[in-house]
Design a protein around this motif. Structure first.
Motif, PDB file in Angstrom:
ATOM      1  N   SER A 181       0.772  -0.949   0.218  1.00  0.00           N
ATOM      2  CA  SER A 181      -0.094   0.245   0.130  1.00  0.00           C
ATOM      3  C   SER A 181       1.043   1.334   0.093  1.00  0.00           C
ATOM      4  CB  SER A 181      -1.062   0.044   1.211  1.00  0.00           C
ATOM      5  OG  SER A 181      -1.925  -0.901   1.606  1.00  0.00           O
ATOM      6  N   PRO A 190       0.067   7.124   2.504  1.00  0.00           N
ATOM      7  CA  PRO A 190      -1.752   7.422   2.327  1.00  0.00           C
ATOM      8  C   PRO A 190      -1.824   8.830   2.513  1.00  0.00           C
ATOM      9  CG  PRO A 190      -1.646   7.087   4.540  1.00  0.00           C
ATOM     10  CD  PRO A 190      -0.324   6.044   3.654  1.00  0.00           C
ATOM     11  N   THR A 195      -8.903   3.311   1.883  1.00  0.00           N
ATOM     12  CA  THR A 195      -9.481   3.631   3.304  1.00  0.00           C
ATOM     13  C   THR A 195     -10.180   4.255   3.635  1.00  0.00           C
ATOM     14  OG1 THR A 195      -6.816   3.159   3.693  1.00  0.00           O
ATOM     15  CG2 THR A 195      -8.087   3.571   5.729  1.00  0.00           C
ATOM     16  N   ALA A 251      -9.112  -0.884   5.157  1.00  0.00           N
ATOM     17  CA  ALA A 251      -8.996  -0.542   4.335  1.00  0.00           C
ATOM     18  C   ALA A 251      -9.450  -1.570   3.226  1.00  0.00           C
ATOM     19  CB  ALA A 251      -7.523  -0.338   3.425  1.00  0.00           C
TER      20      ALA A 251
END
Length: 445
Positions: A202, A205, A254, A298
């Motif tokens: 990932s 963010p 998310t 998420a």
């Protein structure tokens, strides 16, 4: 053709909005309470039939409104050639305030006239046992070396509803779509196996939150690009968003539910975040438990969008088979109100789309299975499709200086022209399959 068809849908919605002089869609704030699902206003009413001989025909590039009762098995039909890949999706919409149970849901399948199943998909409420829109699609794909469902002709679309005896018996609304996939540039050069390795880490963010309220349905979904987006949600409500994801790109998402000062009661599966692809086929979902503190959930990492993903055994990878608008929906359980009240709770979405765009495998216009500069602009501005057309239409009307009476006449005239150009749906005898009267399900759905 698909782009023009989408413009036609929102044009009808624009005329209705101008004539009604009402609030624009997608603008109701969460504090106004849970809104009902907004069906596409261009959807044609159609009844499912309990025998395939009486099935109404669905046309490619069209959207329909129907309903299904508890335990019903309903047929529709499509006409397919021997080269085009076709997709039929169903959004099942239980009424707000009704009861659903684990295992309740729908199954959609496409079958030939010998009842051979081309494909099928289930959609159910799993362990989050509260009403919300759920989606599934079935497809007929023509594959090299396979004789399954390859012939042109009539195919049946079967939708089956499963509901426990303890669940509410009320009919569920159905929003149906039939989409045809564009022709390929060079089918021989495309891989015939799904990729085994792809980046699954990932990314960092995004930060720097901006406010952007979600819509009440796929039709009203609010455009998002990579970023941190603030909203709020009340118990029982579903918020819809859409993100353009091009060929070769990956989407990460998310959802964060804010803390509450009212309680620390633990609620399992208090929030569900779902992802659906451009054909409204379900990709994946994630569930969040809540006990009054800030909580996040998420989606599992998904592969980059690629044509060859369709060869994967896993449905989540297989669903990442084409570019276009990917839809995020977030639902907060109505049970939250029992312990935390019915006031809105802060909701944050962190969305990240990574990788450069790759070339489309299709020949000519990709329709809904591609990403355009207009799509990216809508995601950047946060517009939904109806808002974009309404804005342009009102600007045009204002510039022309047309009075209210002229607008009404203009709207009715355009509506008449568009209506004359629409295909007349196949007739189904009143009451077939225990369906509601002509005109579709009640507006409360």
């Amino acid at each position: 053709m698909n782009r023009q068809r989408n413009r036609g849908r929102v044009t009808l919605a624009t005329i209705a909005a101008v004539c009604a002089v009402g609030a624009l869609p997608g603008q109701a704030h969460a504090a106004d309470g849970p809104a009902t699902y907004t069906f596409d206003p261009a959807a044609e009413a159609v009844r499912g039939a309990e025998t395939n001989a009486d099935a109404a025909e669905l046309k490619p590039g069209s959207v329909y409104k129907s309903s299904i009762g508890r335990g019903q098995k309903l047929y529709y039909r499509v006409e397919l050639d021997d080269t085009t890949d076709a997709y039929v999706s169903a959004v099942a919409v239980p009424k707000a305030g009704t009861k659903v149970a684990y295992g309740d849901g729908i199954t959609i399948s496409i079958r030939d006239l010998d009842d051979t199943r081309c494909s099928s998909e289930d959609a159910d409420f799993e362990s989050a046992e509260f009403p919300r829109p759920i989606t599934a699609y079935a497809h007929r794909t023509v594959e090299k070396g396979s004789s399954l469902c390859e012939a042109g002709g009539t195919y049946n679309v079967l939708i089956e509803r499963e509901s426990k005896a303890t669940s509410s018996p009320d009919a569920w609304g159905l929003e149906l779509r039939f989409e045809a996939e564009p022709a390929l540039k060079d089918a021989e050069s495309l891989p015939t196996e799904a990729p085994e390795d792809w980046p699954s880490a990932s990314p960092v963010p995004p930060s720097g939150k901006q406010e952007r309220p979600g819509g009440s349905s796929f039709y009203e979904a609010t455009g998002l690009e990579s970023g941190e987006w603030g909203d709020s949600i009340v118990p029982g409500q579903t918020r819809f968003y859409r993100v353009p994801v091009d060929w070769g790109q990956q989407i990460f998402a998310t959802a964060v539910l804010s803390n509450s000062k009212k309680s620390t009661e633990y609620l399992g599966n208090a929030l569900v975040m779902a992802l659906d692809n451009p054909a409204h086929g379900h990709v994946d979902n994630a569930m969040l438990s809540y006990s009054g503190g800030s909580s996040s959930v998420a989606l599992d990492p998904l592969p980059p969008v690629a044509y060859e993903n369709r060869h994967a055994a896993g449905t989540d990878t297989s669903a990442m088979r084409f570019a276009g608008w990917y839809y995020l929906s977030v639902t907060l359980s109505p049970e939250v109100a029992e312990h935390y009240g019915d006031e809105p709770i802060g909701l944050t979405l962190k969305v990240k789309v990574v990788n450069e765009s790759k070339q489309s495998p299709y020949r000519g216009d990709a329709g809904i299975f591609g990403v355009t500069d207009d799509d990216r602009d809508m995601a950047r501005s946060g517009e939904s499709a109806p808002e974009a057309v309404e804005s342009a239409t009102m600007t045009m009307v204002g510039a022309a200086g047309i009075g209210t009476g002229s607008v009404l006449v203009l709207g009715l005239g355009v509506w008449t022209v568009l209506a004359r150009r629409r295909a007349t749906p196949a007739a189904v005898p009143p009451g077939a399959g225990g369906q509601p009267p002509y005109g579709g399900p009640p507006q409360a759905w």
